[in-house]
Scaffold this motif. Structure first.
Motif: not given
Length: 395
Positions: A4, A122-123, A125-128, A265, A395
């Motif tokens: 990602e 942040t929304n 991308v993925s949480e990681k 992260d 999200n």
């Protein structure tokens, strides 16, 4: 599995953060010109910095409470319009009072944009990847110090300080058009009502997170704000060298911002403690080598890395504990950063004007961040015990 990457939309937020950060800090480079042009003292011109900071600290959270209920794309675009108006008003200000008001208008944008923008980032991308997304957005602030401020100062010296504000306004216009063109209106979630947002501040973990920012970050501006007098009066550099020293330190800020995002992260609690300690150690090292030209620059560069690596961890920690008030919590953290900056600047100035002198500033800078370590340790213990109840970014 495909790795990602940071979406293009986050880079747009980086551009906006760069424009806003330049608007905040470039005033310091053109203060003498403004004072001469408007026939005021440099001290009065300095109040323009205070006006901007006060607008961030007080106006940011209040505006965010109101704005977070609306579509985030529309809010970010609208904030950039206000930013453009504020800077154009600064450029054409006929007197000190109008310039003062224009700085307040511009300052009102920073808190809600950084706070709401961080949630949008942040929304996307993925949480990681949340830490890296926040770090990428705040890279705009570090680039403002490295590129925006020197460039804005040069423009002011060459074409007049009015031109500096016009160029900053143009950057804001480019960011606004990019937001309108590329950031989607949907998928960012709906903000909770005001009571729900304010209720988040009943969470002790959020309050501790904000305290971490105020205390642990204060060491940054205590030293960074006075690198010039230290370099000139203690280390022995000439005035012309100060710009390049700041550019080198600025490069450290960029590296630190990237490292801080990645380490946050992987393990937010460990990253918070590690980078806070690293900044304190780097301050001590700067103090020890302050009379050696080469070692001073190297130590200042390392200080830049260690200090700005704290930013993603501090912002991400607050957002994780923000619950239903993520936007407001993130904006409150911007206010916390500015409170730390204000206190750090005051402390550094007091030491500089005292019998201790500039050489003691790096040592004075560690006192308050050490208190921040205790808050970080407490927050980490609470998280490990399950008392922090961090909210997941959704999200």
């Amino acid at each position: 599995m495909k790795k990602e990457s940071i979406p293009f939309q986050v880079w747009i937020l980086t551009l906006a953060a760069f424009a806003i950060g330049t608007a905040e800090f470039v005033i310091a480079g053109i203060l003498p010109q403004i004072a001469t042009s408007l026939t005021i003292t440099e001290g009065q011109a300095g109040y323009l910095i205070s006006a901007y900071a006060l607008a961030i600290v007080i106006g940011g959270p209040i505006l965010t409470i109101y704005l977070s209920r609306f579509n985030k794309k529309a809010v970010l675009s609208g904030l950039m319009i206000i930013f453009i108006i504020g800077n154009v008003l600064s450029a054409y200000a006929p007197n000190y009072n109008i310039l003062f008001i224009s700085r307040i208008i511009t300052g009102l944008v920073q808190g809600p944009f950084y706070g709401i923008g961080a949630v949008v980032a942040t929304n996307l991308v993925s949480e990681k990847m949340a830490g890296r997304a926040v770090g990428q957005m705040f890279a705009g602030l570090t680039l403002a110090n490295v590129l925006g401020v020197p460039a804005g100062t040069w423009i002011g010296l060459t074409y007049g300080w009015h031109s500096t504000f016009l160029v900053v306004a143009a950057l804001g216009a480019l960011a606004m058009l990019s937001i309108i063109a590329f950031i989607k209106s949907t998928g960012h979630g709906e903000a909770k009502d005001v009571k729900s947002q304010l209720r988040a501040f009943k969470n002790p973990a959020l309050l501790i997170s904000l305290a971490i920012t105020v205390f642990a970050w204060s060491g940054f501006m205590t030293l960074y704000g006075y690198l010039a007098p230290i370099a000139m009066h203690i280390t022995g550099y000439g005035e012309d060298a100060v710009t390049w020293i700041l550019v080198i330190v600025g490069a450290g800020l960029i590296i630190g911002n990237t490292l801080g995002g990645r380490s946050s992260d992987k393990d937010l609690n460990k990253a918070s403690m590690f980078w806070a300690i690293a900044m304190i150690v780097s301050l001590v090292v700067v103090g020890l080598v302050v009379d050696n030209k080469i070692l001073f620059v190297i130590a200042a560069f390392i200080f830049g890395i260690a200090s700005f690596a704290n930013v993603p961890a501090m912002q991400l920690r607050v957002m994780k504990h923000g619950g239903d008030g993520q936007e407001l919590a993130a904006t409150a953290n911007i206010s916390a950063f500015n409170l730390a900056n204000a206190f750090g600047g005051l402390l550094g100035g007091m030491v500089l004007d005292s019998n201790l002198g500039a050489g003691m500033i790096p040592y004075a800078a560690i006192v308050v961040p050490i208190i921040g370590l205790f808050f970080i340790a407490k927050a980490n213990r609470n998280d490990e015990a399950g008392n922090g109840k961090p909210a997941t970014i959704v999200n």
